[in-house]
Design an enzyme around this catalytic site. Structure first.
Site, mmCIF file in Angstrom:
data_model
loop_
_atom_site.group_PDB
_atom_site.id
_atom_site.type_symbol
_atom_site.label_atom_id
_atom_site.label_comp_id
_atom_site.label_asym_id
_atom_site.label_seq_id
_atom_site.Cartn_x
_atom_site.Cartn_y
_atom_site.Cartn_z
ATOM 1 C CB CYS A 185 -122.471 -1.916 -37.752
ATOM 2 S SG CYS A 185 -122.662 -3.215 -36.546
ATOM 3 N NE ARG B 156 -118.374 2.274 -39.630
ATOM 4 C CZ ARG B 156 -118.479 3.413 -38.946
ATOM 5 N NH1 ARG B 156 -117.879 4.483 -39.383
ATOM 6 N NH2 ARG B 156 -119.181 3.470 -37.837
ATOM 7 C CD1 TRP C 161 -116.233 -5.543 -35.856
ATOM 8 C CD2 TRP C 161 -117.284 -5.284 -33.907
ATOM 9 N NE1 TRP C 161 -115.306 -5.708 -34.860
ATOM 10 C CE2 TRP C 161 -115.921 -5.557 -33.648
ATOM 11 C CE3 TRP C 161 -118.138 -5.094 -32.818
ATOM 12 C CZ2 TRP C 161 -115.397 -5.629 -32.364
ATOM 13 C CZ3 TRP C 161 -117.610 -5.173 -31.532
ATOM 14 C CH2 TRP C 161 -116.251 -5.430 -31.316
ATOM 15 C CG ASN D 65 -122.931 1.490 -35.697
ATOM 16 O OD1 ASN D 65 -122.543 0.655 -34.881
ATOM 17 N ND2 ASN D 65 -122.225 2.549 -36.040
ATOM 18 N N GLY D 66 -124.906 0.097 -33.219
ATOM 19 C CA GLY D 66 -125.098 0.464 -31.812
ATOM 20 C C GLY D 66 -125.573 -0.750 -31.035
ATOM 21 C CD GLU E 185 -99.615 4.459 -31.425
ATOM 22 O OE1 GLU E 185 -100.290 4.230 -30.412
ATOM 23 O OE2 GLU E 185 -100.085 4.443 -32.573
ATOM 24 C CE LYS F 103 -100.893 1.607 -34.841
ATOM 25 N NZ LYS F 103 -101.394 2.757 -34.133
ATOM 26 C CD GLU G 34 -104.129 -1.097 -33.556
ATOM 27 O OE1 GLU G 34 -105.286 -0.790 -33.825
ATOM 28 O OE2 GLU G 34 -103.161 -0.328 -33.762
ATOM 29 C CG HIS H 63 -89.539 -2.369 -9.878
ATOM 30 N ND1 HIS H 63 -89.063 -2.322 -8.584
ATOM 31 C CD2 HIS H 63 -88.963 -1.330 -10.523
ATOM 32 C CE1 HIS H 63 -88.255 -1.282 -8.451
ATOM 33 N NE2 HIS H 63 -88.173 -0.667 -9.623
ATOM 34 C CE LYS I 258 -109.176 4.741 -38.662
ATOM 35 N NZ LYS I 258 -107.778 4.693 -38.186
HETATM 36 C C1 AGP Z 1 -105.224 2.661 -33.086
HETATM 37 O O1 AGP Z 1 -104.398 2.076 -34.019
HETATM 38 C C2 AGP Z 1 -106.467 1.997 -32.811
HETATM 39 N N1 AGP Z 1 -107.060 1.346 -33.864
HETATM 40 C C3 AGP Z 1 -107.319 2.495 -31.673
HETATM 41 O O2 AGP Z 1 -106.588 2.297 -30.514
HETATM 42 C C4 AGP Z 1 -107.821 3.947 -31.722
HETATM 43 O O3 AGP Z 1 -106.756 4.828 -31.563
HETATM 44 C C5 AGP Z 1 -108.881 4.138 -30.621
HETATM 45 O O4 AGP Z 1 -109.949 3.274 -30.852
HETATM 46 C C6 AGP Z 1 -109.370 5.560 -30.499
HETATM 47 O O5 AGP Z 1 -110.016 5.977 -31.658
HETATM 48 P P1 AGP Z 1 -110.341 7.490 -31.914
HETATM 49 O O6 AGP Z 1 -109.046 8.207 -31.987
HETATM 50 O O7 AGP Z 1 -111.091 7.492 -33.222
HETATM 51 O O8 AGP Z 1 -111.186 7.965 -30.776
#
Ligand code: AGP
Length: 611
Positions: A2, A27, A76, A102-103, A483, A487, A490, A506, A606
């Site tokens: 949020c 976010r 969110w 938020n929370g 990674e 990407k 996501e 395996h 985010k």
């Molecule tokens: C990466 O593309 C992500 N959106 C996510 O995995 C992110 O790296 C993760 O949530 C950790 O966030 P931070 O680095 O702000 O702690």
């Protein structure tokens, strides 16, 4: 998660709040709302499911909801589906108090039951509505008294913004384990989840700590401790980020802009910390004797930051000859970790607010570990609670999928590895000098990789329709595969997995069939031949293979794979910085061709500020 923004000043609040919310869109959210007060119209609340544009159209860009004080929110969903009624702000039954949150209020069910037994009627399924209703329940003419009673009663994590129609010359803010930042202006004040929401108006900020309550007025901000309301003197900080850094600057997406900014972000992070051929980390207070004493380095992070940790393990163990354990922050909290006063905990986070990482940091500290964090957002919770911080100078990162923050985190790992190796005397002078020299050439090599983006766009156009993609690699290449796969998942929603290439046999090789795309990372030269064997295995089962290797191996790799992407040769430990860029570009172009919402992928936020 949020986004919260609150404004009190002389101008109309609604357009300012909408602009702030637009800057927090990254976010992640599913609905949005505003609460604005004016003496003529009283407290008005407008909420709408969907994009911010829907809300903005309803209130005619802010023109139809008048008043110079208000709160805005992008939600969110956690408790209750995305809907108009579940959107924030929430108001109490008498419509006197509006709340954005938020929370998660963990004990909301008990409080709701209690309030219902007193005749309070709830309209939403959210945990947040209990805060608004409880505030009105306790309110007897003194809103601060009601706020302290509510904070005493609620459990969980919260950043709260509160507007009471009986005292419309103030906003109230409170926090526990969720980010909230205060903006101090001349004749106005802001509260927000993130500084980008009000950077256009002021760069002077205060960071609200857990257990503090702030009263924002046009004249200024006063912070109090909870529960006794003792005034707290807050230090003001100046934020250096440029407003333009949080804008698209001609790019179609923030992600594209941030990918292209990587050479600069890398330079900004590394170059000032290299003086006369040596790594100088003046921020660090770790001595050689302390480093000799530690028996383990624990790396704690989530998502892409965790993937940086995976690369770091290879580099730190090689250079320092100390055991390094990498763990997901969400697991660390519950695994009874072996941390002692001889453990150095390296906490990695772009936002500095990821709740799992923050909770793991606190647990590591409680167990006696020393915390060194790598953080992008200055003044964030993780930065403030660490023993030492090394900032990444990536600037604001807006796209949900991290790119430049990841690259700068890697950059800091190289710096730490070199500095610690020097202190521990585990690196020879020749290798040290070679690594430093190569580090300084990396940004221009990154630029060369970026210049090759059209080729990657072409490969994306060939493969964007695949529904399952595998990434394979060995050693550091495996960490980059993780990674690359994240990407792609996501932002393009393609099912993808990353495997240590030797592990394929395996089990996973059973999933390879004619037409499966395998992205084979083979830049780790000592393991090149081994990786080629793995490629032959998947090719003989019909896979299409897109290879990645260094220029010096490009021609030979081309004989085995269908297409090959090359990156300039560099020191093997520094290769991740070059290898990751084609992975980011590939994910970006695939998502573009599939018509995905690249900067705001579905279901993602985010900064993950709830567990
Ligand atoms: C990466 O593309 C992500 N959106 C996510 O995995 C992110 O790296 C993760 O949530 C950790 O966030 P931070 O680095 O702000 O702690």
């Amino acid at each position: 998660m949020c986004g919260i923004v609150g404004f009190i000043g002389a101008e109309e609040a609604a357009p300012i709040l909408l602009d702030g919310l637009a800057r927090l869109e990254y976010r992640g959210y599913d609905s949005a709302g505003l609460a604005v007060y004016s003496p003529e119209d009283g407290l008005k609340v407008v909420k709408a499911k969907g994009r911010l544009r829907v809300l903005s159209d309803i209130v005619e860009g802010g023109k139809s909801i008048r008043g110079a004080v208000g709160l805005g929110h992008t939600r969110w969903a956690t408790h209750g589906e995305p809907s108009d009624v579940n959107a924030h702000p929430h108001v109490g039954m008498s419509g006197r108090v509006a709340v954005v949150h938020n929370g998660i209020i963990e004990n909301f069910a008990q409080i709701k039951e209690f309030l219902e037994s007193k005749g309070v009627r709830f309209v939403s399924q959210t945990d947040t509505e209990v805060v608004a209703q409880l505030l009105e329940y306790y309110y007897r003419g003194d809103i601060m008294e009601a706020v302290t009673k509510v904070l005493h009663r609620i459990e969980g994590a919260y950043a709260l913004g509160i507007l009471c129609a009986d005292c419309p010359d103030q906003l109230i803010a409170a926090r526990k384990d969720s980010p909230l930042i205060l903006g101090c202006g001349d004749g106005f004040s802001f509260l927000a989840s993130d500084v980008t929401a009000f950077l256009k108006y002021t760069r002077e900020v205060c960071y609200l700590e857990d257990g503090e309550i702030a009263v924002l007025t046009r004249e200024g901000i006063q912070v109090y401790s909870h529960p006794y309301l003792q005034p707290v003197e807050k230090e003001r900080h100046h934020v250096d980020w440029e407003v333009s850094a949080a804008e698209k600057g001609g790019y179609e997406h923030f992600m594209a802009k941030e990918i292209m900014e990587q050479p600069k972000a890398f330079r900004d992070t590394v170059f000032p910390r290299i003086q006369n051929g040596r790594v100088a980390l003046e921020e660090l207070r770790l001595s050689a004797s302390y480093l000799r004493e530690i028996d383990k380095i624990y790396i704690i992070a989530c998502g892409s930051s965790y993937h940086v940790g995976m690369v770091a393990k290879y580099i730190l163990e090689k250079l320092l000859r100390k055991p390094v354990e990498v763990t997901l922050a969400s697991e660390f909290r519950y695994c009874d970790p072996l941390v002692t006063h001889r453990t150095l905990c390296l906490v990695i986070s772009q936002s500095g607010e990821t709740i799992d990482t923050l909770a793991a940091l606190r647990e590591a500290k409680r167990l006696g570990g020393r915390i060194l964090s790598i953080v992008n957002v200055v003044g964030s919770s993780i930065a403030r609670e660490s023993d030492d911080v090394l900032y990444t100078w990536a600037g604001p990162e807006i796209a949900v999928a991290t790119t430049k923050a990841y690259s700068t985190q890697l950059a800091v790992i190289y710096l730490i590895a070199l500095r610690f190796a020097e202190l521990l005397d585990t690196i020879g002078a020749v290798e040290y000098a070679a690594l430093v020299e190569e580090l300084l050439t990396l940004p221009s090599k990154m630029e060369r990789v970026l210049e090759n983006r059209e080729a990657i766009q072409y490969y994306a156009s060939i493969y964007f329709n695949h529904e399952s993609i595998f990434f394979i690699g060995r050693n550091i290449d495996y960490a980059i595969g993780l990674e690359g796969s994240l990407k792609l998942k996501e932002i393009s929603y393609i099912h993808s997995e990353a495997y240590a290439a030797g592990e394929l046999k395996h089990g996973t090789i059973s999933l390879i069939q004619p037409g499966t795309l395998v992205v084979a990372l083979a830049s780790c030269v000592p393991l090149f031949d081994k990786l080629v064997s793995n490629v032959v295995e998947v090719k003989s089962r019909g896979a299409d293979v897109l290879g990645l290797t260094v220029e010096s191996r490009g021609e030979i790799f081309q004989k085995t794979v269908d297409h090959v992407i090359t990156v300039p040769d560099t020191h093997p430990m520094l290769l991740p910085s070059l290898d990751v860029i084609p992975m980011q570009l590939f994910a970006y172009y695939v998502a573009l061709m599939r018509g995905c919402d690249i900067d705001k992928p579905r279901n993602l936020a985010k900064s993950v500020t709830v567990e």
